[in-house]
Design a protein around this motif. Structure first.
Motif, PDB file in Angstrom:
ATOM      1  N   GLY A  92      62.747  93.906 -22.069  1.00 12.78           N
ATOM      2  CA  GLY A  92      61.843  92.764 -22.015  1.00 12.78           C
ATOM      3  C   GLY A  92      60.590  93.074 -21.215  1.00 12.78           C
ATOM      4  O   GLY A  92      59.478  92.716 -21.616  1.00 12.78           O
ATOM      5  N   SER A 136      56.749  93.394 -22.811  1.00 10.43           N
ATOM      6  CA  SER A 136      55.644  92.582 -22.293  1.00 10.43           C
ATOM      7  C   SER A 136      54.478  93.448 -21.851  1.00 10.43           C
ATOM      8  O   SER A 136      53.316  93.102 -22.086  1.00 10.43           O
ATOM      9  N   ASN A 175      51.013  92.969 -23.808  1.00 13.14           N
ATOM     10  CA  ASN A 175      49.930  92.354 -23.038  1.00 13.14           C
ATOM     11  C   ASN A 175      48.790  93.329 -22.763  1.00 13.14           C
ATOM     12  O   ASN A 175      47.638  92.912 -22.656  1.00 13.14           O
ATOM     13  N   SER A 207      62.689  89.349 -23.807  1.00 17.09           N
ATOM     14  CA  SER A 207      61.328  89.499 -24.324  1.00 17.09           C
ATOM     15  C   SER A 207      60.556  88.184 -24.240  1.00 17.09           C
ATOM     16  O   SER A 207      59.404  88.144 -23.803  1.00 17.09           O
ATOM     17  N   ASN A 208      61.202  87.103 -24.656  1.00 17.64           N
ATOM     18  CA  ASN A 208      60.528  85.808 -24.680  1.00 17.64           C
ATOM     19  C   ASN A 208      60.357  85.193 -23.297  1.00 17.64           C
ATOM     20  O   ASN A 208      59.702  84.154 -23.159  1.00 17.64           O
ATOM     21  N   PHE A 257      58.530  86.393 -21.157  1.00 21.07           N
ATOM     22  CA  PHE A 257      57.187  86.765 -20.719  1.00 21.07           C
ATOM     23  C   PHE A 257      56.108  86.137 -21.593  1.00 21.07           C
ATOM     24  O   PHE A 257      56.274  86.016 -22.809  1.00 21.07           O
ATOM     25  N   GLY A 263      52.709  86.227 -23.732  1.00 19.60           N
ATOM     26  CA  GLY A 263      52.158  87.274 -24.581  1.00 19.60           C
ATOM     27  C   GLY A 263      53.145  87.902 -25.530  1.00 19.60           C
ATOM     28  O   GLY A 263      52.787  88.789 -26.307  1.00 19.60           O
ATOM     29  N   VAL A 264      54.411  87.464 -25.466  1.00 21.58           N
ATOM     30  CA  VAL A 264      55.448  87.995 -26.357  1.00 21.58           C
ATOM     31  C   VAL A 264      56.026  86.844 -27.174  1.00 21.58           C
ATOM     32  O   VAL A 264      56.469  85.839 -26.611  1.00 21.58           O
ATOM     33  N   CYS A 305      58.893  86.721 -29.754  1.00 23.30           N
ATOM     34  CA  CYS A 305      59.952  87.534 -30.346  1.00 23.30           C
ATOM     35  C   CYS A 305      60.881  86.667 -31.190  1.00 23.30           C
ATOM     36  O   CYS A 305      61.309  85.593 -30.754  1.00 23.30           O
ATOM     37  N   TYR A 316      49.925  86.583 -15.942  1.00 19.82           N
ATOM     38  CA  TYR A 316      50.832  87.688 -16.256  1.00 19.82           C
ATOM     39  C   TYR A 316      50.954  88.690 -15.109  1.00 19.82           C
ATOM     40  O   TYR A 316      52.064  89.087 -14.726  1.00 19.82           O
TER      41      TYR A 316
END
Length: 210
Positions: free
Chosen positions: A52, A56, A60, A81-82, A84, A86-87, A89, A168
């Motif tokens: 993850g 990201s 990003n 992954s989700n 963050f 910018g992702v 998924c 971020y």
């Protein structure tokens, strides 16, 4: 398109199978593939949590355009992954999932289950998933007459995630440094990231952890 493939420790032995199918589809579409996770049981050890973080960073920093991730069930990689900004998924177990995700959600990552249901003919299913995910124009809607509302909702969701997330870089700084170091410690990840990152601030952060 630049596509990153990443496997974690429990499914590292299957990386050559997945990579072969992804490269076959990508080469037909003139996409580049970067194998940035584990490629065998004795490689730099990663969990789905590290995947993850890696996804990201790559997305990003715009080092890649798309990430193919996964784990035994695919669920851990999906959630990591989700987590963050910018992702975006999606979860994919068959080619129709890949097609509908590409057309309706138009995200930038897919999480696949590499243990559950990975039996006879698995390489064919993987191949067809990649064909549906990376062939043709994305974001066309399904059915086509619902395209406008689907594109609108995908945009709203993207903005919603930005609104509720931390900045971020600030988020990265709040993560345990050891998690970051392990996530970015693989040489193939570093080669892909540093060669193609378009965000110097994110690159500088990663350099502090290698």
């Amino acid at each position: 398109m630049k596509i990153a493939l990443m496997n974690e420790f429990s499914q590292a032995a299957k990386n050559p199978i997945v990579l072969e199918q992804l490269q076959a589809v990508a080469s037909e579409q003139q996409h580049q593939v970067f194998n940035v996770g584990m490629d065998g049981d004795n490689d730099h050890r990663l969990t789905y949590i590290h995947l993850g973080i890696m996804a990201s960073l790559l997305l990003n920093a715009k080092a890649v355009d798309f990430v193919v991730t996964g784990c035994g069930t695919g669920q851990g990689a999906l959630m990591a992954s989700n987590a963050f900004p910018g992702v975006a998924c999606g979860y994919c177990i068959d080619p129709s999932d890949a097609y509908l995700f590409a057309q309706i959600n138009n995200g930038n990552a897919l999480a696949l289950p590499y243990a559950k249901g990975f039996g006879w003919g698995a390489e064919l299913n993987i191949r067809y998933i990649f064909e549906k995910a990376f062939t043709g124009v994305k974001g066309q809607g399904y059915p086509p007459e619902r395209k406008d509302s689907q594109v609108t909702n995908a945009g709203i969701l993207e903005q919603l995630k930005k609104d509720v997330a931390k900045d971020y870089l600030e988020a990265l700084k709040s993560i345990d440094g050891e998690l970051i170091r392990q996530a970015v410690g693989g040489p193939r990840f570093q080669e892909c990231f540093f060669n193609y990152s378009q965000d110097e601030n994110i690159s500088a952060f990663v350099r502090q952890h290698v």
